[in-house]
Enzyme design. Sequence first.
Site, PDB file in Angstrom:
ATOM      1  N   ASP A 202       0.756  -1.164  -0.040  1.00 42.99           N
ATOM      2  CA  ASP A 202       0.177  -0.028   0.082  1.00 42.99           C
ATOM      3  C   ASP A 202       0.872   1.165  -0.163  1.00 42.99           C
ATOM      4  O   ASP A 202       1.961   1.278   0.815  1.00 42.99           O
ATOM      5  CB  ASP A 202      -1.055   0.041   1.190  1.00 42.99           C
ATOM      6  CG  ASP A 202      -2.103   1.174   1.112  1.00 42.99           C
ATOM      7  OD1 ASP A 202      -2.981   0.854   0.606  1.00 42.99           O
ATOM      8  OD2 ASP A 202      -1.875   2.224   1.911  1.00 42.99           O
ATOM      9  N   GLY A 243      -6.878  -2.006  -6.700  1.00 38.45           N
ATOM     10  CA  GLY A 243      -7.651  -0.629  -6.555  1.00 38.45           C
ATOM     11  C   GLY A 243      -7.129   0.324  -5.822  1.00 38.45           C
ATOM     12  O   GLY A 243      -6.324   0.270  -4.755  1.00 38.45           O
ATOM     13  N   GLY A 244      -7.118   1.528  -6.149  1.00 39.37           N
ATOM     14  CA  GLY A 244      -6.676   2.717  -5.574  1.00 39.37           C
ATOM     15  C   GLY A 244      -5.276   2.850  -5.564  1.00 39.37           C
ATOM     16  O   GLY A 244      -4.525   2.713  -6.388  1.00 39.37           O
ATOM     17  N   ASP A 245      -4.543   2.541  -4.157  1.00 42.53           N
ATOM     18  CA  ASP A 245      -3.029   2.672  -4.091  1.00 42.53           C
ATOM     19  C   ASP A 245      -2.868   1.245  -3.324  1.00 42.53           C
ATOM     20  O   ASP A 245      -1.734   1.281  -2.758  1.00 42.53           O
ATOM     21  CB  ASP A 245      -2.800   3.577  -3.172  1.00 42.53           C
ATOM     22  CG  ASP A 245      -3.573   3.803  -1.789  1.00 42.53           C
ATOM     23  OD1 ASP A 245      -4.315   2.916  -1.527  1.00 42.53           O
ATOM     24  OD2 ASP A 245      -3.162   4.798  -0.915  1.00 42.53           O
ATOM     25  N   GLU A 246      -3.602   0.428  -3.394  1.00 45.04           N
ATOM     26  CA  GLU A 246      -3.309  -1.150  -2.964  1.00 45.04           C
ATOM     27  C   GLU A 246      -2.616  -1.941  -4.325  1.00 45.04           C
ATOM     28  O   GLU A 246      -3.388  -2.084  -5.284  1.00 45.04           O
ATOM     29  CB  GLU A 246      -4.573  -1.759  -2.636  1.00 45.04           C
ATOM     30  CG  GLU A 246      -5.117  -1.215  -1.154  1.00 45.04           C
ATOM     31  CD  GLU A 246      -6.260  -1.826  -0.639  1.00 45.04           C
ATOM     32  OE1 GLU A 246      -6.567  -1.755   0.482  1.00 45.04           O
ATOM     33  OE2 GLU A 246      -6.885  -2.715  -1.551  1.00 45.04           O
TER      34      GLU A 246
END
Length: 321
Positions: A202, A243-246
Amino acid sequence: MQSAAIPDNDSARLETLRSLNILDSKPEERFDRLTRLAKHVFDVPIALVSLVDTDRQWFKSRQGLDATETPRDISFCGHAINGDGALVVEDTLLDPRFADNPLVIGGPGIRFYAGYPIRYLDGSVLGTVCIIDHKARQFGSRELLILRDLATLVEHEMQAMEMATLDELTAINNRRGFFLIAGQALRMSRRKDFPLTLVFIDLNRFKPINDRFGHAEGDRVLKFFATALLKVSRDSDIVARLGGDEFVVLLNDASDEEVGSVMKRFREVVAEHNQALKLDYAVAFSYGVVRYDANKHEDLDALLAEGDALMYQRKRGDTQR
């Protein structure tokens, strides 16, 4: 009976086929509706989307046939993938290549066959759309055009399926793509008893980058992050943006030392990036490492949940320093 010749480019063809992670996948309506259409339009008892593997033909979609695969050396589709256009056998009993084929003299009793090659973007022939009848029949130019059109539709669905598994921004696997590939890896790990290790990663303080420098800058960070992960990972590893910052990396058959080496190289690449660009922010991340245990992790969700928990445990420590 005459077995089909193995094409010179078969190794490259098989590599392309396996890269799509479609073999042994679940039935999908996008393909089933096309075989239903073929069965109806041609008024045949059997219609298939057949993919030709090393020593078998496996049916991604099948109508009117119980078997999920048959050996490649007796397959009609093994012959069909060697041609540029359709392979049509109007009466198998009159064709010396097939007259005594086990699929002719036994079940499913093929008397008529027509198959059109399915090609991938790089030109590789993956298999065929084919129709089968228990009686001899004629097959004209109009029917050939319809069969070709159906093969084109299957090709488009395969391309759409692949696009649906890639993250549009970073061009690595998205969550759906990861679950498709990693799910197969877990099943193989259980059967073959080889190790799998998940690294759940992350980005730290990513939201302030978006807020202060704009989403375009945030997108550049995400693309760099994905590229760096691909750079340090091995060819057999599965890299994805959930997804996102993962992000996640699933390492196949890697020792603890190999996992540590991959993450050490990743830290170095990120540090070099930060030092070279001298931006008003630093790319930073936290990660959790978990070894897959079939007795402990019921499924991929359980493995991800543990990796996520370990990552957040480390993130709390990172942000407090």
